[in-house]
Design an enzyme around this catalytic site. Structure first.
Site, mmCIF file in Angstrom:
data_model
loop_
_atom_site.group_PDB
_atom_site.id
_atom_site.type_symbol
_atom_site.label_atom_id
_atom_site.label_comp_id
_atom_site.label_asym_id
_atom_site.label_seq_id
_atom_site.Cartn_x
_atom_site.Cartn_y
_atom_site.Cartn_z
ATOM 1 N N HIS A 438 -33.309 16.915 60.552
ATOM 2 C CA HIS A 438 -33.203 16.468 61.862
ATOM 3 C C HIS A 438 -34.611 15.851 62.256
ATOM 4 O O HIS A 438 -35.588 16.123 61.872
ATOM 5 C CB HIS A 438 -33.154 17.976 62.615
ATOM 6 C CG HIS A 438 -32.677 17.777 64.380
ATOM 7 N ND1 HIS A 438 -33.575 16.987 64.989
ATOM 8 C CD2 HIS A 438 -31.690 17.918 64.613
ATOM 9 C CE1 HIS A 438 -33.032 17.028 66.144
ATOM 10 N NE2 HIS A 438 -31.713 17.549 66.106
ATOM 11 N N ARG A 461 -33.275 13.398 73.681
ATOM 12 C CA ARG A 461 -33.049 12.038 73.622
ATOM 13 C C ARG A 461 -31.831 11.407 74.235
ATOM 14 O O ARG A 461 -31.589 10.317 74.747
ATOM 15 C CB ARG A 461 -32.852 11.670 72.232
ATOM 16 C CG ARG A 461 -34.030 11.903 71.409
ATOM 17 C CD ARG A 461 -34.111 11.478 69.824
ATOM 18 N NE ARG A 461 -33.515 12.601 69.043
ATOM 19 C CZ ARG A 461 -32.652 12.648 68.387
ATOM 20 N NH1 ARG A 461 -32.032 11.544 68.075
ATOM 21 N NH2 ARG A 461 -31.984 13.584 67.724
#
Length: 743
Positions: A438, A461
Site C-alpha cells: 500500500h 487521496r
C-alpha cells in the site's frame, strides 16, 4: 420504657469522662474514614457515625440539658438513617436464617434421593436415561449440554452416580463442575458441529452467521482475545454495484480486472472477480441489514472510474462491522465462540481414496492439550501471511525482496491456515508471490522506526490529498491503482537516493468538511497529521512546487504528514472455486473444506482494488454460509439469552483511574463508564498507541471522534465501574467535625 441508666451504671459525675472517651474514639474513627478514597463510601460511613454519635449524645446528656435545640437537623436525619439501617439488618437476620433452614431441607432431600433414583430404575429406565432426562430438563448452553451428553453416553461412572444421588439442578451443577475440572483426554474432547469456522474477521463472521441463520451448529475459533482480525483495521470502505444495470456491473468489473492485471497480462481467474462484482450489491445490503450498520453515500477511491465505496457515517467501517458481527455471534445460541484458539491441524479421512476434511485440532492459550472437534464443514478464514518476515516464513519463501518493508498488518497475520491446509489436505496454492504494497502507511513522528504502521486510508487521496517527494514535488496521479502509486513512489525514492522511502501527504484544510472528516480527526489526534499554514506546509514538505496543482485552502491552512509504502495485503493463498470450496494441487474439490477472505488466493490477481477486501470477505463468507450442508436444528436458531445478573459496578474516582496507566494495567473511562483494556493495545486495529495514550484517563472525547458510542459494548467489553468525579464535600466533613466536637 428503656432506662439508659442500666446501660451506663455510673454516677452522673462520671458521665462527662465517659463522653470524652467516646468522643476520642469517634474522632479516631472519623479520621480513618477520611482515608477512604470512594466519596460515596466515605459519606455513608460518616452518616452512620453521626447517627451513632447522636444516640450516645442523647444517652449521655443530662435530662435537664436535653432540650429540643440541643440536636441539629443533621443529627436527627443521621439518627433516623442509622435506626433504619439497624432495623433492616435485623430483618436480614431473619431472611438468612430462613435460607439456612432451606439449605438444610435440600440436604435432607438429597440424602433421600437414591430412593427416587431406584424408583426411576424400577419403572424400567436406567440411570443413564435418568441423567439424560435431567439434561433435557435443565436450561443449559449448547456447549454444556454437549459436554454432559457426551459424558453420559460414554457411561462416565462419576456422572451417573451424581444423577442417582441428586435432583436435576444439583446434578447439573456438580456434574459440570466435575467434568470441567478433570483432565481431558483425546476421547472426551472430540465434539461435533455442523460447521467449524477458523478465523474471526469479517469473512469468518459472515460464514458463521449465514450458516447459523440456516440452523447450523457453529464453532467459531479465533487466535486473538477478540474477534475482528485485520478486517477491524479497514477504514476506506466496502465496494458495491450501485445499481442493477449492466453498465454499472461492467464498470465495476472492468476496474477490478484492470487492477488485477496491472498491465502485466490477463487476470488468471476472472470467474472469481465476476462473483465478487456480481454478488456485491446483494451482499452489502445483507451486511447492512444483518449487522445493523447503515452505509452512507459512495465516494471514489484510487483505481475506480466512479464512486462506489460506501462506509458508515458514524465510525470507521472495519471496527463498526466487526464489532457488530462479534455481538451477533456471541448472542446466537447455535454459535460457540472460542478465543485464544490456535489451529493445530485438520482431521482428514483418506480411506476412500478421496480426501475429506472431517474436523479440526486446536489448542487454547498456553495450554498444550490438543482439542479435536468433528464437523462436516471446516471454513478457513485465517487471513494472510504478510506480518511474519522471520526465517522460514511464507514471506521469506515467496517475497524475500520485501522483508525490510514495514506493514499495517496485525501480528496474527502469519499464514497459519495456509500452512495447515497444504500440510494436512494437500491444498493447492496460487499467486503466492503477489503481495500488495500500500502506498501510504503513516510514519509516526514519535516512533518513526516502528515496523507496524497505521494505514493512511485511501480516502485521504480520494478527497484531494497529494503525495510529494522530498522537494515538495508531485510525481504521480494519486487516484491511480495502489500498484501504480507505489511503483511511482519507489521509483522516485531510487532517483533521489532516499533509503527511508519517506514521502509527504498534503491535504487542503477543506477536506475535513467531507467524507474523510473522521479519518482526518483521528489521524490528527494521534499526531500523524499536523495542521499548518502555507509557510508551515512548505517547510514540512521541503518546497512549494505543489502550490500550482493543489486547490488553495479557503482558510490558508493544510494537513500534512509523512507516509511510506507498507506491506498491506497478500493476494496469494489457497486455491478456491467460485463457491469457496478448497481445491487440491490437481484442482479437485476437497470435500468438507472451504476458504474465504485473505487466506484464499486468485480473487485479486496481481493487485487488489481499494475497497474490495471487505467485499471479498463478505461475498465469499456469505456464499459459503449459504451453501455448506446443514442438518438443521430448529431449536437452536434463536438468540442466546444472556444470564440476568445484576451488575456490580463500583465507583472509580479520577485518582484511582490514573493509577491504571500502563498497557498491562490499563483502565479507560468512556461515556461515564470505566473499562479494563489491559493487554488489549497490541490487538487494537488502529495501533497500540491509540489505547496506551488513553490508559488511566477519560478518553471519551478522543473516542467519539472516531467511533460510535455502542462500539465498545458490541465488542464484548463490560464496564468494571462508574466514573466518579473526585469532589470533596467540605460541608459534609464540617458537619462531622462539629458532631465530634459536640459529642
Amino acid at each position: 420504657g428503656f432506662d439508659e441508666d442500666s446501660l451506663f451504671p455510673v454516677d452522673r459525675a462520671d458521665r462527662r469522662q465517659l463522653a470524652e472517651q467516646f468522643k476520642s474514639v469517634f474522632q479516631n474513627i472519623t479520621a480513618l474514614t477520611n482515608c477512604v478514597r470512594c466519596r460515596r463510601c466515605r459519606l455513608h460511613s460518616k452518616v452512620t457515625l453521626l447517627g451513632l454519635g447522636t444516640t450516645l449524645k442523647i444517652l449521655l446528656t443530662p435530662d435537664v440539658s436535653l432540650l429540643p435545640s440541643a440536636l441539629s437537623r443533621d443529627e436527627i436525619v443521621a439518627l433516623v438513617n442509622t435506626v433504619h439501617k439497624f432495623s433492616h439488618g435485623l430483618m436480614e437476620v431473619g431472611r438468612l436464617t430462613n435460607l439456612y433452614l432451606e439449605d438444610q431441607r435440600k440436604l435432607v432431600a438429597r440424602v433421600a434421593r437414591p430412593a427416587a433414583a431406584a424408583a426411576f430404575s424400577n419403572s424400567g429406565a436406567s440411570v443413564m436415561e435418568l441423567a439424560l432426562s435431567y439434561v433435557a430438563e435443565l436450561p443449559l448452553s449448547q456447549a454444556d449440554e454437549d459436554l454432559l451428553v457426551d459424558a453420559i453416553v460414554d457411561k462416565d461412572e462419576s456422572v451417573l452416580s451424581l444423577a442417582a444421588s441428586f435432583p436435576a439442578e444439583a446434578f447439573g451443577r456438580h456434574a459440570l463442575r466435575y467434568l470441567k475440572s478433570k483432565p481431558r483426554t483425546a476421547k472426551d474432547t472430540r465434539r461435533s458441529y455442523d460447521v467449524v469456522v477458523v478465523g474471526g474477521g469479517l469473512a469468518g463472521m459472515s460464514a458463521a452467521i449465514a450458516s447459523a441463520d440456516r440452523g447450523a451448529r457453529v464453532l467459531l475459533l479465533d487466535k486473538s482475545k477478540h474477534l475482528g482480525g485485520n478486517s477491524a483495521k479497514a477504514s476506506s470502505g466496502i465496494n458495491m454495484r450501485m445499481d442493477a444495470t449492466e453498465e454499472c456491473y461492467d464498470s465495476f468489473l472492468n476496474d477490478t480486472v484492470r487492477s488485477c492485471e496491472s498491465g502485466l497480462g490477463p487476470c488468471e481467474h476472472p470467474e472469481l472477480a465476476n462473483v465478487l462484482v456480481n454478488d456485491s450489491r446483494e451482499t452489502v445490503h445483507w451486511v447492512e441489514q444483518r449487522f445493523g450498520v447503515p452505509l452512507s453515500a459512495p465516494v471514489k477511491l484510487g483505481g475506480h472510474s466512479r464512486p462506489r465505496t460506501v462506509r458508515p457515517q458514524g465510525g470507521i467501517i472495519g471496527a463498526e462491522l466487526t464489532a457488530a458481527g462479534s455481538k451477533i455471534a456471541h448472542k446466537m445460541s447455535n454459535i460457540d465462540v472460542v478465543n485464544n484458539a490456535q489451529l493445530v491441524g485438520l482431521i482428514v479421512d483418506h480411506s476412500t481414496g478421496h480426501k475429506t476434511v472431517e474436523g479440526v485440532r486446536y489448542t487454547i492459550g498456553n495450554n498444550e492439550e490438543t482439542i479435536e472437534v468433528l464437523s462436516s464443514s471446516v471454513v478457513l478464514a485465517t487471513g494472510g501471511f504478510g506480518f511474519d518476515v522471520s526465517s522460514g516464513s511464507l514471506m521469506a519463501e515467496y517475497r524475500p525482496d520485501l522483508l525490510d518493508f514495514p506493514t499495517t498488518l496485525g501480528p496474527h497475520t502469519t499464514g497459519d491456515g495456509i500452512r495447515v491446509a497444504v500440510r494436512d489436505a494437500d491444498a493447492g496454492l496460487r499467486d503466492m508471490d503477489q503481495v500488495q504494497l500500500h502506498p501510504t502507511g503513516f510514519i509516526d513522528p514519535k516512533d518513526p522506526g516502528a515496523r507496524t504502521k497505521v494505514l493512511a486510508a485511501e480516502i485521504l487521496r480520494g478527497v484531494g490529498g497529494v503525495l510529494l517527494d522530498q522537494n515538495g514535488q508531485r510525481f504521480c496521479d494519486e487516484l491511480g491503482t495502489r500498484k501504480y502509486v507505489t511503483a511511482k513512489m519507489l521509483e522516485r525514492a531510487d532517483e533521489t537516493g532516499d533509503a527511508s522511502r519517506a514521502f509527504s501527504i498534503l491535504l487542503p484544510y477543506d477536506a475535513i468538511n467531507g467524507p474523510a472528516k473522521r479519518h482526518i480527526t483521528m489521524y490528527s489526534s494521534r499526531g500523524l497529521l499536523q495542521e499548518v499554514d502555507f509557510r508551515g506546509a512548505v517547510k514540512f514538505v521541503g518546497g512549494d512546487a505543489w502550490k500550482e496543482s493543489v486547490p488553495a485552502s479557503s482558510n490558508g491552512r493544510y494537513f500534512v504528514g509523512k507516509v511510506t509504502p507498507v506491506i498491506h495485503y497478500t493476494m496469494g493463498g489457497i486455491s478456491i472455486d467460485t463457491n469457496g470450496h478448497v481445491l487440491d494441487t490437481a484442482s479437485n474439490v476437497i470435500d468438507g473444506l472451504w476458504a474465504a477472505g485473505e487466506v484464499a488466493g486468485g480473487v485479486h490477481g496481481r493487485n487488489r482494488l481499494g475497497g474490495n477486501s471487505l467485499l471479498e470477505c463478505a461475498v465469499f463468507g456469505k456464499r459459503i454460509g449459504d451453501r455448506l450442508p446443514v442438518e438443521g436444528h430448529s431449536d437452536l436458531d434463536q438468540p442466546r439469552q444472556p444470564e440476568q445478573r445484576a451488575p456490580t459496578r463500583k465507583s472509580v474516582g479520577l485518582v484511582e483511574l490514573a493509577g491504571h496507566n500502563s498497557p498491562s494495567d490499563c483502565w479507560i473511562a468512556l461515556y461515564g463508564s470505566v473499562y479494563d483494556f489491559s493487554d488489549y493495545s497490541s490487538e487494537h486495529p488502529g495501533g497500540s498507541s491509540a489505547i496506551e495514550e488513553g490508559c488511566g484517563k477519560d478518553a471519551t472525547e478522543t473516542f467519539k471522534q472516531v467511533h460510535t458510542a455502542s462500539l465498545v459494548g458490541d465488542m464484548g467489553f463490560e464496564p468494571i465501574g462508574v466514573l466518579e468525579e473526585e469532589e470533596e464535600s467540605a460541608s459534609v466533613d464540617a458537619k462531622h467535625r462539629r458532631a465530634d466536637d459536640e459529642l
